[in-house]
Design a protein around this motif. Structure first.
Motif, short mmCIF file in Angstrom:
data_model
loop_
_atom_site.label_atom_id
_atom_site.label_comp_id
_atom_site.label_asym_id
_atom_site.label_seq_id
_atom_site.Cartn_x
_atom_site.Cartn_y
_atom_site.Cartn_z
N LYS A 108 0.84 -1.19 0.00
CA LYS A 108 0.00 0.00 0.00
C LYS A 108 0.88 1.24 0.00
CE LYS A 108 -3.73 -2.21 2.50
NZ LYS A 108 -4.46 -2.24 3.77
N ILE A 109 0.69 2.08 -1.01
CA ILE A 109 1.49 3.28 -1.20
C ILE A 109 0.60 4.51 -1.10
CG2 ILE A 109 3.02 4.55 -2.76
CD1 ILE A 109 4.14 1.80 -1.83
N LEU A 110 0.95 5.41 -0.17
CA LEU A 110 0.26 6.69 -0.07
C LEU A 110 1.17 7.74 -0.69
CD1 LEU A 110 -2.13 8.36 1.00
CD2 LEU A 110 -0.81 8.69 3.11
N LEU A 111 0.70 8.38 -1.74
CA LEU A 111 1.44 9.43 -2.43
C LEU A 111 0.98 10.77 -1.85
CD1 LEU A 111 0.50 7.65 -5.63
CD2 LEU A 111 2.90 8.04 -5.12
N VAL A 112 1.89 11.52 -1.25
CA VAL A 112 1.53 12.77 -0.58
C VAL A 112 2.23 13.94 -1.25
CG1 VAL A 112 1.60 14.06 1.59
CG2 VAL A 112 1.14 11.60 1.62
N TYR A 113 1.41 14.92 -1.66
CA TYR A 113 1.95 16.17 -2.20
C TYR A 113 1.80 17.22 -1.11
CZ TYR A 113 3.18 19.66 -5.71
OH TYR A 113 3.81 20.64 -6.43
N PRO A 114 2.91 17.70 -0.53
CA PRO A 114 2.85 18.64 0.60
C PRO A 114 2.20 19.98 0.24
CG PRO A 114 5.01 17.63 0.39
CD PRO A 114 4.26 17.31 -0.86
N ALA A 115 1.77 20.66 1.28
CA ALA A 115 1.11 21.96 1.10
C ALA A 115 2.10 23.01 0.63
CB ALA A 115 0.46 22.39 2.41
N LEU A 151 1.72 16.33 -10.60
CA LEU A 151 2.03 15.52 -11.78
C LEU A 151 3.20 14.58 -11.57
CD1 LEU A 151 1.47 18.15 -14.61
CD2 LEU A 151 -0.11 16.41 -13.76
N GLY A 152 4.18 15.00 -10.79
CA GLY A 152 5.31 14.12 -10.51
C GLY A 152 4.87 12.85 -9.79
N LEU A 153 4.03 13.01 -8.77
CA LEU A 153 3.54 11.84 -8.04
C LEU A 153 2.62 10.98 -8.89
CD1 LEU A 153 2.91 13.30 -4.48
CD2 LEU A 153 4.58 11.55 -5.12
N LEU A 154 1.87 11.60 -9.77
CA LEU A 154 1.02 10.83 -10.67
C LEU A 154 1.87 10.00 -11.63
CD1 LEU A 154 -1.78 13.44 -11.42
CD2 LEU A 154 -1.85 11.51 -9.83
N THR A 155 2.99 10.55 -12.04
CA THR A 155 3.92 9.81 -12.89
C THR A 155 4.54 8.66 -12.10
OG1 THR A 155 4.38 11.79 -14.19
CG2 THR A 155 5.98 9.99 -14.34
N VAL A 156 4.91 8.93 -10.84
CA VAL A 156 5.44 7.87 -9.98
C VAL A 156 4.42 6.74 -9.85
CG1 VAL A 156 6.11 7.31 -7.60
CG2 VAL A 156 7.02 9.37 -8.70
N ALA A 157 3.15 7.10 -9.65
CA ALA A 157 2.09 6.10 -9.55
C ALA A 157 2.05 5.22 -10.79
CB ALA A 157 0.74 6.77 -9.32
N GLY A 158 2.28 5.82 -11.94
CA GLY A 158 2.28 5.06 -13.19
C GLY A 158 3.50 4.17 -13.34
N ILE A 159 4.61 4.53 -12.72
CA ILE A 159 5.83 3.72 -12.81
C ILE A 159 5.79 2.55 -11.82
CG2 ILE A 159 8.34 3.76 -12.44
CD1 ILE A 159 8.32 6.68 -13.40
N LEU A 160 5.14 2.75 -10.68
CA LEU A 160 5.07 1.68 -9.68
C LEU A 160 4.30 0.48 -10.23
CD1 LEU A 160 4.33 3.80 -6.49
CD2 LEU A 160 6.48 2.67 -7.08
N PRO A 161 4.59 -0.70 -9.73
CA PRO A 161 3.88 -1.90 -10.21
C PRO A 161 2.36 -1.76 -10.05
CG PRO A 161 5.78 -2.53 -8.88
CD PRO A 161 5.63 -1.03 -8.75
N PHE A 193 5.03 8.04 0.01
CA PHE A 193 5.91 8.64 -0.99
C PHE A 193 5.65 10.14 -1.01
CE2 PHE A 193 7.53 5.35 -4.16
CZ PHE A 193 7.39 4.27 -3.30
N LEU A 194 6.73 10.92 -0.99
CA LEU A 194 6.65 12.38 -1.05
C LEU A 194 7.43 12.89 -2.24
CD1 LEU A 194 7.56 12.73 2.65
CD2 LEU A 194 5.57 13.89 1.73
N SER A 195 6.92 13.94 -2.85
CA SER A 195 7.66 14.68 -3.86
C SER A 195 7.37 16.14 -3.57
CB SER A 195 7.21 14.32 -5.27
OG SER A 195 7.96 15.07 -6.21
N ALA A 196 8.40 16.98 -3.63
CA ALA A 196 8.19 18.37 -3.23
C ALA A 196 9.20 19.30 -3.88
CB ALA A 196 8.28 18.50 -1.71
N MET A 197 8.79 20.57 -3.89
CA MET A 197 9.67 21.66 -4.30
C MET A 197 10.17 22.34 -3.02
SD MET A 197 7.49 23.15 -7.53
CE MET A 197 5.96 23.25 -6.62
#
Length: 175
Positions: free
Chosen positions: A2-9, A33-43, A70-74
């Motif tokens: 189970k993967i939770l993709l979190v985009y910080p505030a 969009l970065g996390l959505l791309t990660v979601a597409g790369i994950l199994p 999973f976090l991705s941030a600027m």
């Protein structure tokens, strides 16, 4: 898994457009969009949920659901990142981070369990292979760059151009 993709505030700044968004009936200026791309790369067999903290509140229940957050941030999101990482640590959920903030300041995030830096198309598949073998390292990086329009770095079994709105993960995400 189970993967939770979190985009910080994003804080209220000129770049966040928070006041202007009301005029166009939107909640956020920059979709994750970065996390959505990660979601597409994950199994595909991984369960995935997305929380964009610019749109929804991140709850402890969300975090506790996940095996990994999973976090991705600027850089502008670093305060929110710190809060999320600290919450995950307190709740005992492992973290995986990548994106511009972590690539440029990874030494500030030694408490993140796994740093997957540079081009995710190259580093994420290696991380996933190690994770599934129970041998995930703390740091993944690469000097390589994917060829424009190709996905050869993902290996032939994952090699399809990701068509964002046609990918099976996207209809389940709250866009």
């Amino acid at each position: 898994m189970k993967i939770l993709l979190v985009y910080p505030a994003t804080p209220i700044t000129y770049w966040g457009f928070q006041y202007a968004l009301n005029f166009i009936s939107k909640k956020a200026a920059f979709p994750p969009l970065g996390l959505l791309t990660v979601a597409g790369i994950l199994p595909e067999h991984y369960e995935k949920k997305l929380v964009d903290m610019n749109v929804d509140k991140l709850t402890d229940k969300d975090i506790l659901w996940a095996d990994y957050v999973f976090l991705s941030a600027m850089v502008v999101q670093k305060d929110s990142v710190r809060e999320v990482v600290d919450r995950c640590k307190r709740l005992g959920v492992k973290t995986v981070a990548g994106g511009p903030l972590f690539t440029s300041e990874h030494e500030c995030y030694a408490d993140v369990d796994h740093l997957v830096l540079n081009e995710g198309e190259i580093t994420i598949p290696t991380f996933v292979e190690d994770l599934e073998r129970g041998q995930a390292k703390h740091l993944y990086t690469s000097d390589e760059w994917p060829e424009p329009g190709s996905c050869s770095a993902m290996g032939s079994h994952r090699c399809q151009k990701i068509r964002v709105l046609e990918h099976p993960v996207f209809p389940r995400l709250p866009l």
